[in-house]
Design a protein around this motif. Structure first.
Motif, PDB file in Angstrom:
ATOM      1  N   TRP A 140      21.631  30.976  -3.672  1.00  9.78           N
ATOM      2  CA  TRP A 140      21.249  30.313  -4.603  1.00  9.78           C
ATOM      3  C   TRP A 140      22.213  29.479  -4.700  1.00  9.78           C
ATOM      4  O   TRP A 140      21.291  27.936  -4.614  1.00  9.78           O
ATOM      5  N   ALA A 141      23.354  29.460  -5.118  1.00 11.43           N
ATOM      6  CA  ALA A 141      24.124  28.418  -4.929  1.00 11.43           C
ATOM      7  C   ALA A 141      24.381  27.767  -4.086  1.00 11.43           C
ATOM      8  O   ALA A 141      25.131  26.918  -4.223  1.00 11.43           O
ATOM      9  N   GLY A 145      17.221  21.458  -2.144  1.00  9.74           N
ATOM     10  CA  GLY A 145      15.741  20.860  -1.533  1.00  9.74           C
ATOM     11  C   GLY A 145      14.691  21.753  -2.374  1.00  9.74           C
ATOM     12  O   GLY A 145      13.873  21.510  -2.024  1.00  9.74           O
ATOM     13  N   TYR A 146      15.099  22.294  -2.946  1.00 17.69           N
ATOM     14  CA  TYR A 146      14.301  23.205  -4.266  1.00 17.69           C
ATOM     15  C   TYR A 146      13.955  22.538  -5.719  1.00 17.69           C
ATOM     16  O   TYR A 146      14.925  22.316  -6.183  1.00 17.69           O
ATOM     17  N   SER A 147      12.602  22.411  -6.212  1.00 20.50           N
ATOM     18  CA  SER A 147      12.356  21.482  -7.308  1.00 20.50           C
ATOM     19  C   SER A 147      12.670  23.312  -8.358  1.00 20.50           C
ATOM     20  O   SER A 147      12.611  24.353  -7.628  1.00 20.50           O
ATOM     21  N   ASP A 148      13.138  22.992  -9.356  1.00 27.30           N
ATOM     22  CA  ASP A 148      13.095  24.005 -10.713  1.00 27.30           C
ATOM     23  C   ASP A 148      11.649  25.249 -10.385  1.00 27.30           C
ATOM     24  O   ASP A 148      11.961  25.993 -10.595  1.00 27.30           O
ATOM     25  N   ALA A 149      10.640  24.598 -10.316  1.00 30.20           N
ATOM     26  CA  ALA A 149       8.770  25.332 -10.105  1.00 30.20           C
ATOM     27  C   ALA A 149       9.493  26.785  -8.683  1.00 30.20           C
ATOM     28  O   ALA A 149       9.507  27.656  -9.684  1.00 30.20           O
ATOM     29  N   GLY A 351      16.937  29.472   4.134  1.00 29.29           N
ATOM     30  CA  GLY A 351      16.577  28.509   2.884  1.00 29.29           C
ATOM     31  C   GLY A 351      16.842  27.166   3.146  1.00 29.29           C
ATOM     32  O   GLY A 351      16.753  26.057   2.233  1.00 29.29           O
ATOM     33  N   SER A 352      17.268  27.153   4.365  1.00 31.06           N
ATOM     34  CA  SER A 352      17.716  25.714   4.788  1.00 31.06           C
ATOM     35  C   SER A 352      16.621  24.459   4.972  1.00 31.06           C
ATOM     36  O   SER A 352      15.677  25.209   5.365  1.00 31.06           O
TER      37      SER A 352
END
Length: 443
Positions: A140-141, A145-149, A351-352
């Protein structure tokens, strides 16, 4: 992004006997006796959970539940993209979606693949808490491109991340534009308008609402949306968490409302799969269908372009119609992958935005989670679905992802099917659910 699973041996799929009560252990033993569990070889990983973290591996294994043709093809293309960018080969172990979920617990306790497909929210946290999944905080570090949700939905009870989101899909009411234009139907915004529309569809020779629950889970979507519309999001999630009583007047109202709608539903639902119900919509035999965006898998070409949807109408004006189910699918890592380096490389790629772009180009029946993806090629249906999720005030993950797995499978599936068969004994059904809930949630 395929959602289907059968009810067959469903009871054996998720919860270790050590964390459930006696009834659950007995059910699991019975299921094992019929060959549902891993001992029959139904679900075996390519990985070796005892071989350590390794390094510099040129291959990595993926356990995939994406067994339907379209999502299976998309997975293959995504893995090809990873090999091109990294030089690492992905050995994909595709297992029937139903079997994968029925055997997931034993699979993870055995020798699972290095990486495996799974779900966000409660489902992810459950296995993370049991020590059956690898920590992905380092991955994750490297992600953006991902929201906090999305990050919250990927985070375990200990504050670490254990999941990489790939796609999501809203539940809505789907219909064919050409049929509605021909008949002059208008999108309903209230429950009264929906029932009036359904009555007209019946007169016109259509099944107003396509419906199937042979596989045990589709009816959960109907319960979810009615509970969200009648009682609101907070009550719904509290009910799923075991904090509210199933015998309350609020829950009874949900089933009373549903009972009033059942005559508008396609009959004999317990003998029909979701695909068969979708085909009745595709064949213009049904007027509407409440399901996830993956319903598009049953449409192609001009038929897919003819598909449209609306959010389920409001029931109570003080609550509105802004909450919905929008489950998130993605990937997790085994607790001891044979090559942690290769596994984390794969998960970082998954995750990209590059991986998301491959999905966008090849699957018109899903939405990618990474906001950096090029969504210019989204179909009109996908764009509308993304807007629907973006405008939602609250998003649920779906009943069997928002509650304890054992409660969803051993209690709610038979209860909802009992209700569909006999909607006149709501009180008796809910008393049974409440009693079982108390036993399960205190075990």
């Amino acid at each position: 992004m395929s959602r289907p699973r059968s009810q067959a041996e469903y009871l054996a799929r998720l919860v270790p006997p050590s964390v459930a009560g006696l009834n659950r252990r007995s059910l699991l033993a019975g299921a094992a006796a019929t060959g549902a569990l891993l001992g029959t070889g139904a679900l075996a990983g390519c990985g070796d959970s005892d071989s350590g973290s390794g390094g510099d591996a040129k291959s990595v294994s993926l356990g995939s539940n994406q067994s339907d043709p379209k999502p299976k093809d998309v997975i293959a293309k995504v893995m090809d993209g990873f090999k091109t960018s990294s030089g690492v080969t992905v050995n994909v172990n595709t297992v029937d979606h139903n079997t994968f979920q029925e055997n997931i617990n034993n699979y993870l306790q055995g020798k699972p693949d290095d990486v495996f497909t799974w779900f966000a929210g409660y489902r992810m946290r459950f296995f993370a808490a049991k020590g059956l999944a690898g920590d992905l905080s380092d991955v994750w570090a490297k992600l953006d491109g991902y929201s906090d949700a999305f990050k919250k939905a990927s985070t375990g009870d200990d504050g670490k991340q254990y999941f990489v989101p790939a796609s999501y899909y809203p539940w809505a009411v789907f219909y064919r534009k050409s049929v509605w234009q021909q008949r002059g139907y208008q999108v309903p915004t209230t429950l009264d308008q929906l029932t009036t529309l359904g009555a007209q569809m019946k007169k016109d020779g259509l099944n107003p609402i396509a419906f199937a629950d042979k596989d045990g889970w589709p009816a959960m979507g109907t319960f979810d949306i009615l509970n969200l519309r009648i009682n609101g999001y907070q009550f719904h999630v509290d009910l799923m968490a075991g904090k509210e009583a199933w015998t309350s007047d609020k829950v009874k109202k949900v089933f009373d409302t549903w009972a009033g709608l059942l005559p508008l539903h396609q009959p004999d639902a317990l003998g029909r799969t979701w695909q068969e119900a979708a085909q009745s919509l595709q064949q213009k035999k049904s007027g509407m269908y409440l399901l996830g965006l993956f319903v598009g898998q049953q449409f192609s070409g001009a038929d897919l372009e003819d598909l449209d949807f609306f959010t389920f109408p409001e029931v109570d004006s003080t609550i509105g119609a802004k909450a919905l189910d929008a489950p998130i699918d993605g990937y997790m890592m085994a607790r001891k992958p044979k090559s942690k380096d290769a596994a984390t490389k794969l998960l970082t790629y998954l995750g990209s935005k590059d991986a998301a772009n491959v999905t966008v180009k090849n699957d018109p029946s899903t939405l990618v989670a990474n906001s950096g993806a090029d969504t210019a090629s989204y179909t009109a249906l996908q764009k509308k679905a993304a807007e629907l999720v973006g405008s939602a005030t609250e998003i649920a993950q779906f009943l069997d992802r928002d509650t304890r797995p054992d409660f969803a499978s051993t209690v709610m599936i038979p209860a909802l099917q009992q209700f569909i068969k006999n909607p006149k004994d709501i009180s008796g059904m809910l008393t049974s659910v409440e009693n079982q809930k108390k036993s399960i949630f205190t075990s």
